[in-house]
Design a protein around this motif. Structure first.
Motif, PDB file in Angstrom:
ATOM      1  N   MET A  63       0.823  -1.204   0.000  1.00 39.26           N
ATOM      2  CA  MET A  63       0.000   0.000   0.000  1.00 39.26           C
ATOM      3  C   MET A  63       0.859   1.257   0.000  1.00 39.26           C
ATOM      4  SD  MET A  63      -3.117  -0.791  -0.354  1.00 39.26           S
ATOM      5  CE  MET A  63      -4.034   0.650   0.103  1.00 39.26           C
ATOM      6  N   LEU A  64       1.929   1.259   0.768  1.00 41.21           N
ATOM      7  CA  LEU A  64       2.819   2.416   0.797  1.00 41.21           C
ATOM      8  C   LEU A  64       3.451   2.666  -0.572  1.00 41.21           C
ATOM      9  CD1 LEU A  64       4.585   1.914   4.243  1.00 41.21           C
ATOM     10  CD2 LEU A  64       2.857   3.616   3.658  1.00 41.21           C
ATOM     11  N   LYS A  65       3.845   1.599  -1.221  1.00 42.13           N
ATOM     12  CA  LYS A  65       4.460   1.717  -2.550  1.00 42.13           C
ATOM     13  C   LYS A  65       3.449   2.232  -3.572  1.00 42.13           C
ATOM     14  CE  LYS A  65       7.273  -0.788  -5.848  1.00 42.13           C
ATOM     15  NZ  LYS A  65       7.986  -2.012  -6.140  1.00 42.13           N
ATOM     16  N   VAL A  66       2.238   1.700  -3.530  1.00 39.76           N
ATOM     17  CA  VAL A  66       1.199   2.105  -4.478  1.00 39.76           C
ATOM     18  C   VAL A  66       0.820   3.572  -4.269  1.00 39.76           C
ATOM     19  CG1 VAL A  66      -1.240   1.767  -5.069  1.00 39.76           C
ATOM     20  CG2 VAL A  66       0.275  -0.197  -4.902  1.00 39.76           C
ATOM     21  N   VAL A  67       0.673   3.980  -3.017  1.00 41.57           N
ATOM     22  CA  VAL A  67       0.325   5.372  -2.725  1.00 41.57           C
ATOM     23  C   VAL A  67       1.419   6.304  -3.223  1.00 41.57           C
ATOM     24  CG1 VAL A  67       0.007   7.030  -0.852  1.00 41.57           C
ATOM     25  CG2 VAL A  67      -1.212   4.864  -0.806  1.00 41.57           C
ATOM     26  N   LYS A  68       2.676   5.921  -3.013  1.00 39.10           N
ATOM     27  CA  LYS A  68       3.792   6.735  -3.479  1.00 39.10           C
ATOM     28  C   LYS A  68       3.765   6.884  -5.000  1.00 39.10           C
ATOM     29  CE  LYS A  68       8.805   6.987  -3.473  1.00 39.10           C
ATOM     30  NZ  LYS A  68      10.055   6.316  -3.128  1.00 39.10           N
ATOM     31  N   GLU A  69       3.531   5.785  -5.708  1.00 41.02           N
ATOM     32  CA  GLU A  69       3.484   5.828  -7.170  1.00 41.02           C
ATOM     33  C   GLU A  69       2.310   6.671  -7.669  1.00 41.02           C
ATOM     34  OE1 GLU A  69       3.746   2.015  -9.124  1.00 41.02           O
ATOM     35  OE2 GLU A  69       5.231   1.324  -7.682  1.00 41.02           O
ATOM     36  N   GLN A  70       1.150   6.535  -7.006  1.00 45.02           N
ATOM     37  CA  GLN A  70      -0.017   7.308  -7.417  1.00 45.02           C
ATOM     38  C   GLN A  70       0.210   8.800  -7.192  1.00 45.02           C
ATOM     39  OE1 GLN A  70      -3.270   5.555  -5.272  1.00 45.02           O
ATOM     40  NE2 GLN A  70      -3.557   3.937  -6.785  1.00 45.02           N
ATOM     41  N   ARG A  71       0.852   9.153  -6.090  1.00 40.79           N
ATOM     42  CA  ARG A  71       1.142  10.564  -5.838  1.00 40.79           C
ATOM     43  C   ARG A  71       2.105  11.116  -6.862  1.00 40.79           C
ATOM     44  NH1 ARG A  71       1.674  10.505   0.726  1.00 40.79           N
ATOM     45  NH2 ARG A  71      -0.553  10.440   1.124  1.00 40.79           N
ATOM     46  N   GLU A  72       3.122  10.351  -7.214  1.00 40.64           N
ATOM     47  CA  GLU A  72       4.076  10.807  -8.220  1.00 40.64           C
ATOM     48  C   GLU A  72       3.384  11.041  -9.562  1.00 40.64           C
ATOM     49  OE1 GLU A  72       7.234   7.948  -8.361  1.00 40.64           O
ATOM     50  OE2 GLU A  72       8.052   8.574  -6.437  1.00 40.64           O
ATOM     51  N   LEU A  73       2.464  10.162  -9.903  1.00 43.88           N
ATOM     52  CA  LEU A  73       1.744  10.313 -11.166  1.00 43.88           C
ATOM     53  C   LEU A  73       0.799  11.516 -11.143  1.00 43.88           C
ATOM     54  CD1 LEU A  73       0.847   6.590 -11.952  1.00 43.88           C
ATOM     55  CD2 LEU A  73       2.493   8.026 -13.152  1.00 43.88           C
ATOM     56  N   SER A  74       0.110  11.725 -10.033  1.00 51.69           N
ATOM     57  CA  SER A  74      -0.875  12.802  -9.989  1.00 51.69           C
ATOM     58  C   SER A  74      -0.242  14.177  -9.792  1.00 51.69           C
ATOM     59  CB  SER A  74      -1.909  12.546  -8.898  1.00 51.69           C
ATOM     60  OG  SER A  74      -1.296  12.581  -7.636  1.00 51.69           O
ATOM     61  N   TYR A  75       0.905  14.246  -9.133  1.00 52.21           N
ATOM     62  CA  TYR A  75       1.533  15.539  -8.883  1.00 52.21           C
ATOM     63  C   TYR A  75       2.519  15.941  -9.966  1.00 52.21           C
ATOM     64  CZ  TYR A  75      -0.350  15.157  -4.151  1.00 52.21           C
ATOM     65  OH  TYR A  75      -1.168  15.036  -3.078  1.00 52.21           O
ATOM     66  N   ARG A  76       2.738  15.076 -10.924  1.00 51.15           N
ATOM     67  CA  ARG A  76       3.672  15.391 -12.003  1.00 51.15           C
ATOM     68  C   ARG A  76       3.151  16.604 -12.779  1.00 51.15           C
ATOM     69  NH1 ARG A  76       4.815  10.447 -15.332  1.00 51.15           N
ATOM     70  NH2 ARG A  76       5.856   9.883 -13.414  1.00 51.15           N
ATOM     71  N   VAL A  77       3.997  17.591 -12.934  1.00 54.22           N
ATOM     72  CA  VAL A  77       3.615  18.825 -13.611  1.00 54.22           C
ATOM     73  C   VAL A  77       3.867  18.674 -15.107  1.00 54.22           C
ATOM     74  CG1 VAL A  77       4.085  21.288 -13.833  1.00 54.22           C
ATOM     75  CG2 VAL A  77       4.182  20.185 -11.591  1.00 54.22           C
ATOM     76  N   VAL A  78       2.849  18.980 -15.859  1.00 52.60           N
ATOM     77  CA  VAL A  78       2.965  18.927 -17.310  1.00 52.60           C
ATOM     78  C   VAL A  78       2.867  20.357 -17.822  1.00 52.60           C
ATOM     79  CG1 VAL A  78       1.943  18.076 -19.452  1.00 52.60           C
ATOM     80  CG2 VAL A  78       1.904  16.664 -17.385  1.00 52.60           C
ATOM     81  N   ASN A  79       3.932  20.847 -18.429  1.00 53.51           N
ATOM     82  CA  ASN A  79       3.950  22.200 -18.971  1.00 53.51           C
ATOM     83  C   ASN A  79       3.486  22.176 -20.420  1.00 53.51           C
ATOM     84  OD1 ASN A  79       4.941  23.323 -16.604  1.00 53.51           O
ATOM     85  ND2 ASN A  79       7.054  22.878 -17.176  1.00 53.51           N
ATOM     86  N   LYS A  80       2.296  22.697 -20.626  1.00 53.86           N
ATOM     87  CA  LYS A  80       1.764  22.756 -21.980  1.00 53.86           C
ATOM     88  C   LYS A  80       2.120  24.127 -22.570  1.00 53.86           C
ATOM     89  CE  LYS A  80      -2.137  19.755 -21.000  1.00 53.86           C
ATOM     90  NZ  LYS A  80      -3.590  19.627 -20.996  1.00 53.86           N
ATOM     91  N   PRO A  81       2.504  24.142 -23.818  1.00 57.75           N
ATOM     92  CA  PRO A  81       2.815  25.435 -24.426  1.00 57.75           C
ATOM     93  C   PRO A  81       1.556  26.279 -24.581  1.00 57.75           C
ATOM     94  CG  PRO A  81       2.914  23.697 -26.062  1.00 57.75           C
ATOM     95  CD  PRO A  81       2.698  23.034 -24.718  1.00 57.75           C
ATOM     96  N   LYS A  82       1.695  27.574 -24.319  1.00 67.66           N
ATOM     97  CA  LYS A  82       0.556  28.470 -24.453  1.00 67.66           C
ATOM     98  C   LYS A  82       0.298  28.727 -25.927  1.00 67.66           C
ATOM     99  CE  LYS A  82       1.349  30.779 -20.092  1.00 67.66           C
ATOM    100  NZ  LYS A  82       1.628  32.053 -19.419  1.00 67.66           N
ATOM    101  N   PRO A  83      -0.967  28.847 -26.308  1.00 66.13           N
ATOM    102  CA  PRO A  83      -1.274  29.118 -27.719  1.00 66.13           C
ATOM    103  C   PRO A  83      -0.768  30.516 -28.092  1.00 66.13           C
ATOM    104  CG  PRO A  83      -3.273  29.123 -26.395  1.00 66.13           C
ATOM    105  CD  PRO A  83      -2.147  28.684 -25.505  1.00 66.13           C
ATOM    106  N   ALA A  84      -0.275  30.614 -29.287  1.00 64.20           N
ATOM    107  CA  ALA A  84       0.234  31.907 -29.768  1.00 64.20           C
ATOM    108  C   ALA A  84      -0.939  32.858 -29.970  1.00 64.20           C
ATOM    109  CB  ALA A  84       0.992  31.711 -31.065  1.00 64.20           C
ATOM    110  N   GLU A  85      -0.752  34.098 -29.530  1.00 65.10           N
ATOM    111  CA  GLU A  85      -1.797  35.098 -29.681  1.00 65.10           C
ATOM    112  C   GLU A  85      -1.829  35.591 -31.121  1.00 65.10           C
ATOM    113  OE1 GLU A  85      -1.651  38.207 -26.831  1.00 65.10           O
ATOM    114  OE2 GLU A  85      -1.168  36.842 -25.205  1.00 65.10           O
ATOM    115  N   GLU A  86      -3.011  35.797 -31.623  1.00 62.02           N
ATOM    116  CA  GLU A  86      -3.156  36.269 -33.001  1.00 62.02           C
ATOM    117  C   GLU A  86      -2.851  37.748 -33.096  1.00 62.02           C
ATOM    118  OE1 GLU A  86      -6.905  35.250 -34.662  1.00 62.02           O
ATOM    119  OE2 GLU A  86      -6.857  33.222 -33.868  1.00 62.02           O
ATOM    120  N   LYS A  87      -2.168  38.135 -34.137  1.00 60.71           N
ATOM    121  CA  LYS A  87      -1.863  39.548 -34.366  1.00 60.71           C
ATOM    122  C   LYS A  87      -3.025  40.192 -35.128  1.00 60.71           C
ATOM    123  CE  LYS A  87       3.100  38.989 -34.471  1.00 60.71           C
ATOM    124  NZ  LYS A  87       4.340  39.178 -35.230  1.00 60.71           N
ATOM    125  N   LYS A  88      -3.364  41.393 -34.735  1.00 65.35           N
ATOM    126  CA  LYS A  88      -4.466  42.081 -35.394  1.00 65.35           C
ATOM    127  C   LYS A  88      -3.970  43.192 -36.254  1.00 65.35           C
ATOM    128  CE  LYS A  88      -7.953  40.952 -32.035  1.00 65.35           C
ATOM    129  NZ  LYS A  88      -8.947  41.450 -31.156  1.00 65.35           N
TER     130      LYS A  88
END
Length: 65
Positions: free
Chosen positions: A40-65
């Protein structure tokens, strides 16, 4: 996962499966209390690592007017 299914000892097999899929369901099937607790300790640790992993998504480019 195929290697886990070949293990004869049910407790060790369930521990292996829980480690592979990071699921507490397999830990609940373990009869040995120490092994279940470690599982249980191992599973909880793995689940926390998966859920807290930060995914940096690129921001969409703003359209020029």
């Amino acid at each position: 996962m195929a290697e886990c299914s070949k293990i004869e000892d049910k407790d060790k097999r369930n521990y292996c499966m829980a480690s592979y899929v990071a699921s507490g369901t397999y830990c609940d099937m373990i009869k040995n209390y120490e092994l279940r607790r470690d599982c249980m300790l191992k599973v909880v640790k793995e689940q926390r690592e998966l859920s807290y992993r930060v995914v940096n998504k690129p921001k969409p480019a703003e359209e020029k007017k």
